[in-house]
Design an enzyme around this catalytic site. Structure first.
Site, PDB file in Angstrom:
ATOM      1  N   GLY A 239       0.757  -1.244   0.000  1.00 44.61           N
ATOM      2  CA  GLY A 239       0.000   0.000   0.000  1.00 44.61           C
ATOM      3  C   GLY A 239       0.787   1.293   0.000  1.00 44.61           C
ATOM      4  N   PRO A 274       4.572  -5.269  -0.841  1.00 46.18           N
ATOM      5  CA  PRO A 274       4.606  -4.058  -1.670  1.00 46.18           C
ATOM      6  C   PRO A 274       4.425  -4.386  -3.149  1.00 46.18           C
ATOM      7  CG  PRO A 274       6.835  -4.736  -1.131  1.00 46.18           C
ATOM      8  CD  PRO A 274       5.923  -5.688  -0.407  1.00 46.18           C
ATOM      9  N   GLY A 275       3.731  -3.541  -3.838  1.00 49.05           N
ATOM     10  CA  GLY A 275       3.585  -3.695  -5.285  1.00 49.05           C
ATOM     11  C   GLY A 275       4.034  -2.409  -5.964  1.00 49.05           C
ATOM     12  N   ARG A 276       3.135  -1.419  -5.901  1.00 52.23           N
ATOM     13  CA  ARG A 276       3.355  -0.157  -6.607  1.00 52.23           C
ATOM     14  C   ARG A 276       4.689   0.511  -6.281  1.00 52.23           C
ATOM     15  NH1 ARG A 276      -1.246   3.014  -7.912  1.00 52.23           N
ATOM     16  NH2 ARG A 276      -2.288   1.905  -6.233  1.00 52.23           N
ATOM     17  N   CYS A 342     -13.101   3.837 -28.843  1.00 54.48           N
ATOM     18  CA  CYS A 342     -14.372   4.539 -29.058  1.00 54.48           C
ATOM     19  C   CYS A 342     -15.144   4.714 -27.767  1.00 54.48           C
ATOM     20  CB  CYS A 342     -15.188   3.792 -30.104  1.00 54.48           C
ATOM     21  SG  CYS A 342     -14.350   3.863 -31.666  1.00 54.48           S
ATOM     22  N   GLU A 343     -14.632   5.565 -26.915  1.00 49.69           N
ATOM     23  CA  GLU A 343     -15.252   5.910 -25.635  1.00 49.69           C
ATOM     24  C   GLU A 343     -14.792   7.322 -25.308  1.00 49.69           C
ATOM     25  OE1 GLU A 343     -16.723   4.018 -22.931  1.00 49.69           O
ATOM     26  OE2 GLU A 343     -16.526   1.995 -23.742  1.00 49.69           O
ATOM     27  N   TYR A 371       0.133  -1.663 -12.152  1.00 47.24           N
ATOM     28  CA  TYR A 371      -1.269  -1.643 -12.565  1.00 47.24           C
ATOM     29  C   TYR A 371      -1.431  -1.013 -13.954  1.00 47.24           C
ATOM     30  CZ  TYR A 371      -1.428  -2.602  -7.595  1.00 47.24           C
ATOM     31  OH  TYR A 371      -1.191  -3.139  -6.358  1.00 47.24           O
TER      32      TYR A 371
HETATM   33  N1  LLP Z   1      -1.645  -6.838  -0.758  1.00 46.58           N
HETATM   34  C1  LLP Z   1      -2.977  -6.898  -0.992  1.00 46.58           C
HETATM   35  C2  LLP Z   1      -3.784  -7.841  -0.236  1.00 46.58           C
HETATM   36  C3  LLP Z   1      -3.549  -6.048  -1.951  1.00 46.58           C
HETATM   37  O1  LLP Z   1      -4.859  -6.086  -2.161  1.00 46.58           O
HETATM   38  C4  LLP Z   1      -2.734  -5.136  -2.676  1.00 46.58           C
HETATM   39  C5  LLP Z   1      -3.293  -4.265  -3.700  1.00 46.58           C
HETATM   40  C6  LLP Z   1      -1.348  -5.141  -2.400  1.00 46.58           C
HETATM   41  C7  LLP Z   1      -0.843  -5.995  -1.431  1.00 46.58           C
HETATM   42  C8  LLP Z   1      -0.377  -4.249  -3.121  1.00 46.58           C
HETATM   43  O2  LLP Z   1      -0.649  -2.917  -2.892  1.00 46.58           O
HETATM   44  P1  LLP Z   1       0.383  -1.791  -3.413  1.00 46.58           P
HETATM   45  O3  LLP Z   1       1.644  -1.936  -2.617  1.00 46.58           O
HETATM   46  O4  LLP Z   1       0.621  -2.009  -4.830  1.00 46.58           O
HETATM   47  O5  LLP Z   1      -0.326  -0.527  -3.128  1.00 46.58           O
HETATM   48  N2  LLP Z   1      -5.401  -1.013  -9.556  1.00 46.58           N
HETATM   49  C9  LLP Z   1      -5.210  -0.018  -8.537  1.00 46.58           C
HETATM   50  C10 LLP Z   1      -4.542  -0.574  -7.320  1.00 46.58           C
HETATM   51  C11 LLP Z   1      -5.272  -1.747  -6.713  1.00 46.58           C
HETATM   52  C12 LLP Z   1      -4.570  -2.300  -5.519  1.00 46.58           C
HETATM   53  C13 LLP Z   1      -5.171  -3.574  -5.082  1.00 46.58           C
HETATM   54  N3  LLP Z   1      -4.528  -4.233  -3.982  1.00 46.58           N
HETATM   55  C14 LLP Z   1      -4.440   1.157  -9.132  1.00 46.58           C
HETATM   56  O6  LLP Z   1      -4.149   1.134 -10.319  1.00 46.58           O
HETATM   57  O7  LLP Z   1      -4.147   2.104  -8.431  1.00 46.58           O
END
Ligand code: LLP
Length: 418
Positions: A239, A274-276, A342-343, A371
């Protein structure tokens, strides 16, 4: 810090001029920087270095095999939310005992696959899931390692679509319900209670909400231990936000410090998802200007990437910086950068001050590594973009651009229509 920088007038990824890359790989195309991915992973890792911990990269943010492989080689694990992500993570060489499985809708068959591979942890999100997992584990004659995902009911102050720890969210269970589920799991012999997990949302730009959530979760851990549960794993979720425009999110180091302070001597292994923060600013979407058009009060720049390639602006109103690949001076004008789909909702930027651009030149849509490709689709029968990994002065196609025949894969015209 990332490795997309201008050298003179040309935008480079590491040592590769993006213009050259766009000409060779074609557009639209996602470009990732190996050096940036590596640095971001390592910085996050260092932030928790003095605690027993495991970084489980959130595969949903970017699931390209080469990128998962990069993290696997640095010792990373994976946070998955589907059987498909399990398959990707395992194929990339992420050991099963470094994989945590989150998500509110795991099917029995997905549970079976995960149990058979021997994953580290299931984050269970409802009573019915708990019962199903126990049944599937019994059928396999194995024990399923679990944590209950608690929803600490904290406002992470982010976009409502990506806030997951609010009272009204579909994710996790409330703290009181979690206590009942831990009790219940005592009577389910094929479950092995290992820990507690939480995740409050995404693109969070302050430490406050993380600290608040951890306060509540630590209390729960202590309470559970007091009741005799062996809680040795604490999954703090992901997050942490990134700067897309002017945001000033805490650095991983600051986030790590705040978490460690709040954890105190709680002990156990800390899992992070972590992802983003790792991939977001490690990738861009390259697109070519097709046309310009004036309509009423609007100046449109029509490019060859659309909402099917990068849906974040259309879906969340997200801001992605747009940098010309060949920098120019001159006055800036407000423009809408739109795609061919087309949107009316198909835009990458609206009312964005940009220098005059001309057909044939390339634009770089920044911070598109998280994402981005993973949320892309074939809408309007548009083949999905290529993905490219830059490594120093070299680059590699890590996903081929789809061809028309890929669009038809699996489709059949029934006999009566032939
Ligand atoms: N763990 C869980 C259980 C999650 O649901 C998520 C993201 C993460 C970790 C990773 O979160 P991050 O570190 O990436 O914030 N599509 C959206 C974001 C959706 C996030 C969903 N869950 C966007 O483009 O902003």
């Amino acid at each position: 810090m990332h490795h997309f920088q201008y050298h003179g007038k040309e935008l480079y990824c590491e040592e590769v001029p993006l213009k050259k890359l766009a000409e060779e790989a074609g557009t639209p195309c996602y470009v990732y920087s190996n050096a940036t991915l590596t640095r971001h992973f390592d910085v996050f890792e260092e932030a928790f270095a003095d605690l027993p911990h495991l970084i489980c990269f959130a595969v949903k943010a970017n699931s390209n095999l080469a990128i998962l492989r990069l993290f696997a080689k640095r010792g990373g694990g994976a946070d998955i939310v589907s059987g498909g992500e399990l398959f990707r993570a395992r194929t990339a060489g992420i050991p099963a005992n470094k994989i945590v499985y989150s998500g509110i809708g795991k099917t029995a068959s997905e549970m079976k696959q995960a149990l058979q591979s021997g994953i580290l942890l299931f984050n269970v999100e409802s009573e019915e899931e708990l019962i199903t997992l126990n049944r599937v584990a019994k059928e396999l004659g194995r024990k399923a390692p679990i944590a209950i995902r608690v929803n600490p009911e904290i406002d992470p102050k982010t976009h409502p679509y990506i806030a997951t720890g609010l009272k009204k969210s579909k994710f996790g269970v409330s703290l009181p319900t979690s206590l009942l589920l831990y009790q219940k799991s005592r009577s389910l012999p094929f479950l092995e209670i290992k820990g507690v997990s939480t995740h409050i949302g995404s693109q969070i730009t302050q430490v406050g909400p993380f600290v608040e959530a951890l306060k509540k979760v630590s209390k729960l851990v202590k309470n559970l231990r007091h009741q005799g549960f062996k809680i040795d794993t604490l999954d703090l979720g992901g997050g942490l936000g990134i700067p897309y425009a002017n945001e000033k999110p805490p650095l991983p180091e600051e986030y790590g410090k705040a978490m460690k302070k709040e954890l105190g001597g709680l002990g156990g292994t800390i899992l992070l998802e972590p992802g983003r923060v790792i991939v977001g600013n490690s990738g861009v979407l390259l697109t070519k200007v097709l046309y310009r058009k004036k309509q009423g009060p609007k100046d449109f720049v029509i490019v060859d990437a659309g909402m099917n390639d990068l849906i974040r602006p259309s879906l969340y109103g997200s801001h992605h910086e747009i940098w010309p690949v060949s920098r120019k001076g001159g006055a800036k004008k407000k423009m809408d950068v739109v795609g061919p789909v087309c949107e009316s909702g198909d835009f990458l930027a609206q009312e964005r001050p940009l220098p005059a651009v001309t057909p044939g030149e390339y634009l770089s849509v920044m911070s598109a590594g998280a994402y981005g490709f993973v949320m892309s689709s074939n809408y309007n029968s548009r083949p999905r973009a290529a993905e490219v990994l830059v490594h120093g002065n070299d680059f590699f196609i890590i996903r081929q651009r789809e061809e028309y025949k890929d669009l038809l894969r699996g489709e059949h015209v029934p006999r009566f229509l032939r």
